[in-house]
Write a protein that holds these residues in place. Sequence first.
Motif, short mmCIF file in Angstrom:
data_model
loop_
_atom_site.label_atom_id
_atom_site.label_comp_id
_atom_site.label_asym_id
_atom_site.label_seq_id
_atom_site.Cartn_x
_atom_site.Cartn_y
_atom_site.Cartn_z
N ALA A 113 51.35 50.25 35.97
CA ALA A 113 50.43 51.40 35.99
C ALA A 113 49.65 51.41 37.30
O ALA A 113 49.45 52.46 37.91
CB ALA A 113 49.48 51.34 34.80
N GLN A 114 49.24 50.23 37.72
CA GLN A 114 48.45 50.12 38.95
C GLN A 114 49.30 50.48 40.18
O GLN A 114 48.77 51.02 41.16
CB GLN A 114 47.97 48.68 39.08
N SER A 116 51.78 52.62 40.24
CA SER A 116 52.36 53.97 40.15
C SER A 116 52.01 54.82 41.37
O SER A 116 50.90 54.72 41.89
CB SER A 116 51.83 54.70 38.91
N CYS A 118 50.78 57.70 43.84
CA CYS A 118 49.67 58.65 43.73
C CYS A 118 50.23 60.06 43.84
O CYS A 118 51.05 60.34 44.71
CB CYS A 118 48.68 58.44 44.87
N ARG A 123 47.22 63.37 37.83
CA ARG A 123 48.15 62.54 37.06
C ARG A 123 49.46 63.28 36.80
O ARG A 123 49.50 64.50 36.82
CB ARG A 123 47.52 62.20 35.72
N VAL A 127 55.15 60.86 31.05
CA VAL A 127 55.75 59.58 31.45
C VAL A 127 57.06 59.45 30.68
O VAL A 127 57.09 59.65 29.46
CB VAL A 127 54.81 58.40 31.10
N ILE A 152 51.94 52.36 30.33
CA ILE A 152 51.44 53.23 31.40
C ILE A 152 50.82 54.49 30.79
O ILE A 152 49.74 54.92 31.18
CB ILE A 152 52.58 53.59 32.39
N SER A 153 51.51 55.06 29.81
CA SER A 153 51.03 56.27 29.15
C SER A 153 49.66 56.01 28.51
O SER A 153 48.75 56.83 28.62
CB SER A 153 52.07 56.69 28.10
N LEU A 155 47.44 53.61 29.36
CA LEU A 155 46.42 53.33 30.37
C LEU A 155 46.05 54.57 31.18
O LEU A 155 44.92 54.74 31.58
CB LEU A 155 46.90 52.22 31.32
N GLN A 156 47.05 55.42 31.44
CA GLN A 156 46.78 56.61 32.27
C GLN A 156 46.46 57.85 31.43
O GLN A 156 46.29 58.93 31.98
CB GLN A 156 47.97 56.89 33.19
N LYS A 157 46.45 57.66 30.12
CA LYS A 157 46.16 58.77 29.19
C LYS A 157 47.06 59.97 29.50
O LYS A 157 46.60 61.11 29.66
CB LYS A 157 44.69 59.15 29.25
N THR A 158 48.34 59.69 29.61
CA THR A 158 49.34 60.72 29.92
C THR A 158 50.38 60.72 28.80
O THR A 158 50.80 59.62 28.38
CB THR A 158 50.03 60.39 31.27
#
Length: 241
Positions: A113-114, A116, A118, A123, A127, A152-153, A155-158
Amino acid sequence: MRAAAVIKTIVDVILPPVCALCGNDVRRDRLCRGCEALLESMAIQPPFCRVCGIPFVSGSSTPHTCALCCIGTPPFIAARSAFVYDACALDAIHAFKYNGRVALARALGAFAAQASPCLCDGRPNVVMPVPLHKARLKERGFNQSLLIAREISRLQKTPLDYANLRRIRPTDQQVRLSAKERPKNVKGAFALERPDMVRGKAVLLVDDVYTTGATIRECAAALNRAGAKVFAVTLARAVKL
Ligand SMILES: [Zn+2]
Ligand SMILES: [Zn+2]
């Protein structure tokens, strides 16, 4: 104390939390500090290709595009990886993927996630993991890319979509093939169930390892045809140092 917290405390007493990688006792983290530091030492650092993310081992530190991406623009906008695929990063990914250490998904997913890429306008919209064919899924019991994508989804709220992109025919394992054979092996192997769902969307494609990029490229090409903008992230990148 809520019932769930009581149960967690009892479980922690009977089965003390251990590092998902080495098995040492840990308090709050999923990896012990030693394993985390080892993995951090494998993190890909700039300079790297601004398109495919391959790290440059020498030369200018100014961001630029690698020779391969200059010759043929990949079907993704940017790809990045968390680690160089070597040493402890390779061991961790093997333990996760081939030895069924699925508890590693949380720690490894956080690194992915970190790393990923930019997106200049925020965002991604969705995902998506690189899918496994159902025969391989049955054999392995889980899709390692889906476990990372799920993290990732979260953590990134996606939103996560693991059903739309499908592997429509079985393929040989890329790891057993030469760099030349890999694109042919995955050619036409992916399709979207609902292409309309990704039209105009920014998709973050997730896989475990980027070696030649053949799998990511083939998935990205299918998404491109449906009108998506594709970004990609993998846990590791094979780099000849
Ligand atoms: Zn450890
Ligand atoms: Zn490149």
